[in-house]
Design an enzyme around this catalytic site. Structure first.
Site, mmCIF file in Angstrom:
data_model
loop_
_atom_site.group_PDB
_atom_site.id
_atom_site.type_symbol
_atom_site.label_atom_id
_atom_site.label_comp_id
_atom_site.label_asym_id
_atom_site.label_seq_id
_atom_site.Cartn_x
_atom_site.Cartn_y
_atom_site.Cartn_z
ATOM 1 N N LYS A 17 0.831 -1.219 0.000
ATOM 2 C CA LYS A 17 0.000 0.000 0.000
ATOM 3 C C LYS A 17 0.856 1.255 0.000
ATOM 4 O O LYS A 17 0.637 2.177 -0.757
ATOM 5 C CB LYS A 17 -0.860 0.114 1.270
ATOM 6 N N ARG A 92 -9.615 1.124 8.685
ATOM 7 C CA ARG A 92 -9.286 -0.282 8.906
ATOM 8 C C ARG A 92 -10.440 -1.024 9.562
ATOM 9 O O ARG A 92 -10.325 -2.217 9.825
ATOM 10 C CB ARG A 92 -8.061 -0.372 9.822
ATOM 11 N N ARG A 131 11.199 -6.229 4.808
ATOM 12 C CA ARG A 131 10.945 -4.780 4.857
ATOM 13 C C ARG A 131 11.887 -4.077 5.838
ATOM 14 O O ARG A 131 12.146 -4.559 6.927
ATOM 15 C CB ARG A 131 9.489 -4.521 5.265
ATOM 16 N N ARG A 164 10.827 -2.616 11.470
ATOM 17 C CA ARG A 164 9.765 -2.060 12.317
ATOM 18 C C ARG A 164 9.483 -2.993 13.477
ATOM 19 O O ARG A 164 9.436 -4.212 13.289
ATOM 20 C CB ARG A 164 8.481 -1.922 11.488
ATOM 21 N N ARG A 175 -1.338 -9.282 13.196
ATOM 22 C CA ARG A 175 -1.811 -8.212 12.299
ATOM 23 C C ARG A 175 -2.583 -8.784 11.118
ATOM 24 O O ARG A 175 -3.568 -8.197 10.677
ATOM 25 C CB ARG A 175 -0.621 -7.369 11.813
HETATM 26 P P1 AMP Z 1 0.700 0.435 9.223
HETATM 27 O O1 AMP Z 1 1.935 1.237 9.150
HETATM 28 O O2 AMP Z 1 -0.402 0.984 8.362
HETATM 29 O O3 AMP Z 1 0.915 -1.041 8.970
HETATM 30 O O4 AMP Z 1 0.166 0.557 10.739
HETATM 31 C C1 AMP Z 1 0.942 0.085 11.832
HETATM 32 C C2 AMP Z 1 0.067 -0.036 13.061
HETATM 33 O O5 AMP Z 1 -0.473 1.249 13.408
HETATM 34 C C3 AMP Z 1 -1.149 -0.936 12.917
HETATM 35 O O6 AMP Z 1 -0.844 -2.304 13.101
HETATM 36 C C4 AMP Z 1 -2.059 -0.380 14.012
HETATM 37 O O7 AMP Z 1 -1.633 -0.793 15.294
HETATM 38 C C5 AMP Z 1 -1.801 1.119 13.904
HETATM 39 N N1 AMP Z 1 -2.734 1.737 12.950
HETATM 40 C C6 AMP Z 1 -2.436 2.337 11.751
HETATM 41 N N2 AMP Z 1 -3.545 2.758 11.126
HETATM 42 C C7 AMP Z 1 -4.583 2.430 11.947
HETATM 43 C C8 AMP Z 1 -5.988 2.573 11.851
HETATM 44 N N3 AMP Z 1 -6.581 3.132 10.780
HETATM 45 N N4 AMP Z 1 -6.744 2.135 12.902
HETATM 46 C C9 AMP Z 1 -6.170 1.575 13.982
HETATM 47 N N5 AMP Z 1 -4.872 1.371 14.116
HETATM 48 C C10 AMP Z 1 -4.062 1.784 13.116
#
Ligand code: AMP
Length: 222
Positions: A17, A92, A131, A164, A175
């Site tokens: 993404k 999400r 990653r 990360r 996740r």
């Molecule tokens: P990402 O970088 O998009 O994979 O997000 C990393 C983490 O941030 C996720 O696993 C969630 O814990 C949190 N997070 C990011 N976006 C959201 C969202 N829209 N709603 C809830 N938690 C989020």
């Protein structure tokens, strides 16, 4: 002629993404808004929001809807989003999608399209295990698919590349479960609204920017 576009990038963690959103932003000249990056920024700055978010992120869980939506609303109100934006990692949950509909209608905006990346689980694990992200500017790389020019250093700001915290195998498993149970229903939500556009998970040889330029043409955005 460039049309204004408010897009959502939807897909499992590690589906690509972020890479596509960044490429599409380059093509369209709009802002990329990643809720994950906003949280990581808050964590590195040591804010209260960052501390709260970290307690969920480290377990592979979602940060509560109200907290995440409030942070996004603040970001959407900034003037640079007027030219359009690409949401990467939001919504999400169905509730977040409903909150977003309300936020956008209050701002006199609406969603142009939702771009969905359909990637099999094995491929996700492969992508996440390679990653690396920049400690400082959050730029994302993959050790085999999109390596940096100098091993372990960011091409953009030369800071150190790290794994990360939530890309560790135990957290990735959680996740992916959360994606399937909570985020995947958004595919139908946006299909029903005739907004969903499914794209292939692989990049062509021409690369992300060329692929996204072609997508933007197909969607009549350029
Ligand atoms: P990402 O970088 O998009 O994979 O997000 C990393 C983490 O941030 C996720 O696993 C969630 O814990 C949190 N997070 C990011 N976006 C959201 C969202 N829209 N709603 C809830 N938690 C989020």
């Amino acid at each position: 002629m460039m049309k204004k576009a408010n897009l959502i990038m939807l897909g499992a963690p590690g589906s690509g993404k972020g890479t596509r959103a960044a490429a599409l932003c380059e093509v369209l000249g709009v802002e990329q808004i990643s809720t994950g990056d906003l949280f990581r920024h808050n964590i590195s700055e040591g804010t209260e929001l960052g501390k709260l978010a970290k307690s969920y992120m480290d377990k592979g869980e979602l940060v509560p809807d109200d907290v995440t939506a409030a942070m996004l609303e603040d970001r959407l109100k900034q003037p640079d989003t007027k030219k359009g934006f690409i949401l990467d990692g939001f919504p999400r949950t169905i509730r977040q999608a409903e909150m977003l509909d309300k936020m956008l209608s209050d701002l006199g905006e609406k969603i142009t399209a939702v771009i969905y990346l359909d990637v099999p689980d094995e491929e996700i694990i492969r992508r996440i295990s390679g990653r690396r992200i920049c400690k400082s500017c959050q730029a994302s790389y993959h050790v085999s698919f999109t390596p940096p020019m100098h091993e372990g250093r960011c091409d953009k700001c030369d800071s150190e590349l790290v794994i990360r915290d939530d890309d560790k195998p135990e957290t990735v498993k959680k996740r992916l479960e959360v994606f399937k149970s909570t985020t995947f229903p958004l595919v139908k939500y946006y299909e029903d609204k005739h907004l969903l556009v499914t794209i292939p998970p692989e990049l062509s040889k021409a690369g992300a920017v060329a692929d996204m330029r072609e997508l933007a043409r197909k969607l009549n955005l350029i």
